[in-house]
Design an enzyme around this catalytic site. Structure first.
Site, PDB file in Angstrom:
ATOM      1  N   ASP A 161       0.837  -1.197   0.000  1.00 42.27           N
ATOM      2  CA  ASP A 161       0.000   0.000   0.000  1.00 42.27           C
ATOM      3  C   ASP A 161       0.876   1.252   0.000  1.00 42.27           C
ATOM      4  O   ASP A 161       2.028   1.225   0.455  1.00 42.27           O
ATOM      5  CB  ASP A 161      -0.899   0.022   1.237  1.00 42.27           C
ATOM      6  N   LYS A 162       0.310   2.346  -0.462  1.00 41.07           N
ATOM      7  CA  LYS A 162       1.043   3.608  -0.537  1.00 41.07           C
ATOM      8  C   LYS A 162       1.739   3.940   0.781  1.00 41.07           C
ATOM      9  O   LYS A 162       2.922   4.296   0.801  1.00 41.07           O
ATOM     10  CB  LYS A 162       0.085   4.736  -0.922  1.00 41.07           C
TER      11      LYS A 162
END
Length: 331
Positions: free
Chosen positions: A145-146
């Site tokens: 995830d970011k």
């Protein structure tokens, strides 16, 4: 069996001979044995697209072989990315001609997409190695995830990518994460709860009986008075898996705005802890250890990504807060 090989940036070729003992068998089944470095589904695609010839002619996957035929595999990879190279620094932990292993910082998106047309890991990879433009997804094998930091492996060739994806599918890749969660747990455990897209909020995932299998093992690494540092290991790799499973247990990850709800401050916390928790703007989740078999040679590889500074600071403040709290309790 002798396999001749040729590789360059424009593609690769393989040539070999069907053994006499394979007479009467399906072409796709024999091909999978002749070229075990590629998945059977990918080889079938290449047969159908004309990238595989038998004695110089096109055949169907189900056609029989008779033994002695020459198999020619000639693949020109499709250029599958519109992303442009960008000079974005990368923290490379290991590299050779087949793979990169890197430490992704929090805040870096892996793929370009809506809202993130550039400035992503893929843009950085294409700058580091332009040949990745000829590998699907610029060699990315798995995502983070970011706002999750940590270790990722990137394949530099189609063959390496195929091998690593196969390892992921057969659960031969082992991933360990450091997660800091809300509340003081007393023991570790396993979450076996299927996950699917949330029915109303498409940005979220949710535990659901109709979802895909998802298994997370967790154990205590360090316990604080109102938080716990966990080591989490994945059997599966669903989107947001650890975040969803920890929230399902009602122990959301610190800083997780999507699954953690409103900020939770412990009673009579130190000023430093209050400031830290209010200012921690990403989920306290770090992919710390990655173990896989090297795609060429199958030697075991184990890479550790150092815990980033923001998480080190969070852990230090939690230790200090816990020490002061328990000291007051003893008085």
């Amino acid at each position: 069996m002798l396999v001749s090989m040729s590789d360059d940036l424009a593609g690769f070729s393989r040539q070999t001979t069907v053994p006499d003992g394979a007479a009467g068998r399906r072409f796709d089944a024999v091909l999978a044995e002749l070229f075990p470095e590629f998945s059977r589904s990918r080889l079938t695609e290449w047969i159908k697209s004309g990238d595989v010839l038998l004695n110089g002619v096109l055949v169907r996957p189900r056609d029989p072989v008779y033994g002695g035929e020459v198999v020619r595999l000639q693949v020109v990879p499709d250029i599958r990315t519109d992303a442009v190279p960008q000079d974005i620094p990368l923290d490379i932990l290991y590299e050779d001609e087949h793979v990169f292993v890197l430490n992704k910082p929090a805040g870096l998106v892996v793929h370009p997409g809506a809202g993130n047309p550039d400035g992503t890991l893929v843009n950085a990879l294409l700058h580091r190695d332009p040949a990745l433009a000829a590998v699907p997804r610029a060699g990315v094998v798995h995502r983070l995830d970011k706002d999750t930091s940590g270790v990722m492996v990137v394949a530099r060739t189609l063959q390496a990518q195929t091998a690593l994806v196969e390892q992921l599918s057969s659960r031969q890749v082992h991933r360990q994460y450091l997660a800091v969660v809300v509340s003081a747990l007393v023991s570790g455990g396993t979450v076996n709860a299927a996950i699917e897209r949330h029915p109303r909020d498409r940005l979220r995932m949710a535990v659901s009986d109709t979802g895909k299998e998802a298994v997370t093992h967790y154990r205590l690494r360090e316990r604080f008075r109102a938080h716990t540092a966990l080591e989490c290991r994945l059997d599966t790799g669903r989107t947001h898996q650890i975040r969803v499973h920890m929230a399902h247990l009602r122990h959301p990850i610190v800083g997780d705005r999507l699954y953690g709800g409103s900020l939770k401050l412990p009673k009579v916390g130190t000023d430093a802890l209050v400031v830290m928790l209010r200012g921690f703007k990403r989920q306290a989740l770090h992919a710390e250890v990655l173990e896989f078999l090297h795609p060429v040679g199958a030697l075991p590889v184990r890479i550790v990504a150092p815990v980033p500074e923001d998480l080190c600071q969070l852990l230090a403040v939690l230790r200090e807060d816990s020490a002061l709290f328990f000291e007051r309790e003893r008085r």
